[in-house]
Design an enzyme around this catalytic site. Structure first.
Site, PDB file in Angstrom:
ATOM      1  N   ARG A 140      37.100  33.805  36.749  1.00  0.00           N
ATOM      2  CA  ARG A 140      36.554  35.145  37.036  1.00  0.00           C
ATOM      3  C   ARG A 140      36.863  36.093  35.883  1.00  0.00           C
ATOM      4  O   ARG A 140      37.482  35.707  34.900  1.00  0.00           O
ATOM      5  CB  ARG A 140      37.121  35.671  38.356  1.00  0.00           C
ATOM      6  CG  ARG A 140      38.639  35.619  38.458  1.00  0.00           C
ATOM      7  CD  ARG A 140      39.041  35.688  39.929  1.00  0.00           C
ATOM      8  NE  ARG A 140      40.454  35.459  40.134  1.00  0.00           N
ATOM      9  CZ  ARG A 140      41.352  36.430  40.231  1.00  0.00           C
ATOM     10  NH1 ARG A 140      40.991  37.678  40.114  1.00  0.00           N
ATOM     11  NH2 ARG A 140      42.613  36.138  40.448  1.00  0.00           N
ATOM     12  N   LYS A 194      52.240  40.648  25.910  1.00  0.00           N
ATOM     13  CA  LYS A 194      51.037  40.972  25.145  1.00  0.00           C
ATOM     14  C   LYS A 194      51.354  41.338  23.697  1.00  0.00           C
ATOM     15  O   LYS A 194      50.539  41.081  22.798  1.00  0.00           O
ATOM     16  CB  LYS A 194      50.270  42.103  25.841  1.00  0.00           C
ATOM     17  CG  LYS A 194      49.658  41.690  27.181  1.00  0.00           C
ATOM     18  CD  LYS A 194      48.828  40.434  27.080  1.00  0.00           C
ATOM     19  CE  LYS A 194      47.852  40.235  28.220  1.00  0.00           C
ATOM     20  NZ  LYS A 194      47.143  38.936  28.120  1.00  0.00           N
ATOM     21  N   THR A 241      55.594  43.089  26.947  1.00  0.00           N
ATOM     22  CA  THR A 241      56.346  42.199  26.056  1.00  0.00           C
ATOM     23  C   THR A 241      55.516  40.956  25.738  1.00  0.00           C
ATOM     24  O   THR A 241      55.415  40.534  24.577  1.00  0.00           O
ATOM     25  CB  THR A 241      57.676  41.785  26.716  1.00  0.00           C
ATOM     26  OG1 THR A 241      58.446  42.967  26.962  1.00  0.00           O
ATOM     27  CG2 THR A 241      58.465  40.822  25.846  1.00  0.00           C
ATOM     28  N   ALA A 283      39.234  31.194  33.387  1.00  0.00           N
ATOM     29  CA  ALA A 283      37.801  31.511  33.290  1.00  0.00           C
ATOM     30  C   ALA A 283      37.078  31.483  34.635  1.00  0.00           C
ATOM     31  O   ALA A 283      35.858  31.552  34.685  1.00  0.00           O
ATOM     32  CB  ALA A 283      37.119  30.569  32.304  1.00  0.00           C
ATOM     33  N   TYR A 331      54.819  42.419  31.104  1.00  0.00           N
ATOM     34  CA  TYR A 331      53.443  42.229  30.609  1.00  0.00           C
ATOM     35  C   TYR A 331      53.298  42.759  29.176  1.00  0.00           C
ATOM     36  O   TYR A 331      52.697  42.112  28.320  1.00  0.00           O
ATOM     37  CB  TYR A 331      52.499  42.958  31.565  1.00  0.00           C
ATOM     38  CG  TYR A 331      51.022  42.799  31.312  1.00  0.00           C
ATOM     39  CD1 TYR A 331      50.344  41.654  31.719  1.00  0.00           C
ATOM     40  CD2 TYR A 331      50.286  43.819  30.711  1.00  0.00           C
ATOM     41  CE1 TYR A 331      48.971  41.531  31.522  1.00  0.00           C
ATOM     42  CE2 TYR A 331      48.915  43.701  30.511  1.00  0.00           C
ATOM     43  CZ  TYR A 331      48.264  42.561  30.921  1.00  0.00           C
ATOM     44  OH  TYR A 331      46.906  42.430  30.728  1.00  0.00           O
TER      45      TYR A 331
END
Ligand code: NAP
Length: 250
Positions: A13, A155, A153, A11, A151
């Protein structure tokens, strides 16, 4: 100690920072968790700016000891957390034949192992309270994306994780849902533009041209979707994946 307490990971950014501010505007106290406690300070200040209360917490979500210590600190300083937004993420893009084992492990480590460890540490507080909200950040990349075997995989894995959490924790008043953002302007997508050698403005214009609502997403677009899932009135919505992508993409 009267307001609900949320932990938002990653958190400092981007989407996580906007989400922390949004949840504070909704009346929650927020733990702004990121790798580096000092980097979370700007989000804590932004929360204070909208009249909310927040603490900065430094922890690597893929480190079990750091996760346990972070959740204990939040419990002591803000109260027991009953909202968790698993947002921390990294990319290590490459075509499969060039992808290193360490880039595979790093991405799965933050997104999957990190979300697992954080959820395991926080769920006990939700179960004790008989109420909880878990929101996991997936991506349209879960549907497949060139150069993102690791990435996509991770997600896609988060979608399965979310549905199982919904089934296991529902009886304790806990919902679990997933948001799958499309293209959102953030440091992560700026880094992608840099990596492929494209000017940021030109990259945004090119991506926006392929989006039905004809613009890039903003971190606040995702924060608003998180706010919906966390709301008291969303208690009958669980195990869902919401594509927030300016178009269908599912
Ligand atoms: P971002 O700007 O890169 O911010 C991610 C934050 O996560 C950074 O502050 C980063 O810290 C932190 N982080 C990384 N590894 C961590 C770890 N092990 N423990 C704790 N914090 C860690 O990314 P974003 O664009 O806001 O994306 C947020 C989430 O949305 C991610 O899960 C991303 O995959 C997902 N998403 C983004 C988009 C998009 O278009 N932007 C689209 C789909 C999904 P450091 O800066 O210190 O590394």
């Amino acid at each position: 100690m009267s307001s609900r307490v949320a932990i938002v990971t990653g958190a400092a950014r981007g989407l996580g920072s906007a989400t922390a501010v949004r949840l504070a505007q909704d009346g929650l106290a927020v733990a702004v968790l990121d790798l580096d406690e000092a980097s979370a300070k700007a989000t804590v200040d932004a929360v204070a700016g909208v009249g909310g209360s927040a603490v900065a917490v430094g922890a690597d979500v893929s480190d079990p000891a750091a996760v346990e210590a972070a959740v204990a600190r939040v419990t002591e300083e803000l109260g027991a957390p009953t909202v968790l937004v698993n947002n921390a993420g990294i990319t290590r893009d490459n075509l499969l034949f060039k992808m290193s084992e360490s880039d595979w492990d790093a991405v799965l480590g933050v997104h999957l192992r990190g979300s697992f460890l954080m959820t395991k540490a926080v769920q006990k507080h939700m179960v004790a309270a008989g109420w909880g909200r878990i929101v996991n950040l997936s991506s349209t990349s879960a549907l497949g994306n060139r150069g993102q075997a690791n990435y996509s995989t991770a997600k896609a894995g988060l979608q399965g994780f979310t549905k199982t959490l919904a089934i296991e924790l529902g009886r304790f008043g806990v919902t679990a849902n997933c948001i799958a953002p499309g293209f959102i302007a953030s440091d992560m997508t700026r880094a992608t533009a840099e990596r492929i050698g494209q000017d940021w403005e030109a990259y945004v214009a090119q991506r926006a041209a392929a989006i039905p609502v004809a613009r890039a997403g903003e971190p606040e677009d995702i924060a608003n979707a998180v706010s919906f899932f966390v709301d008291e009135r969303a208690g009958f919505v669980s195990g869902q994946v919401l594509y927030v992508a300016g178009g269908p993409r599912a």
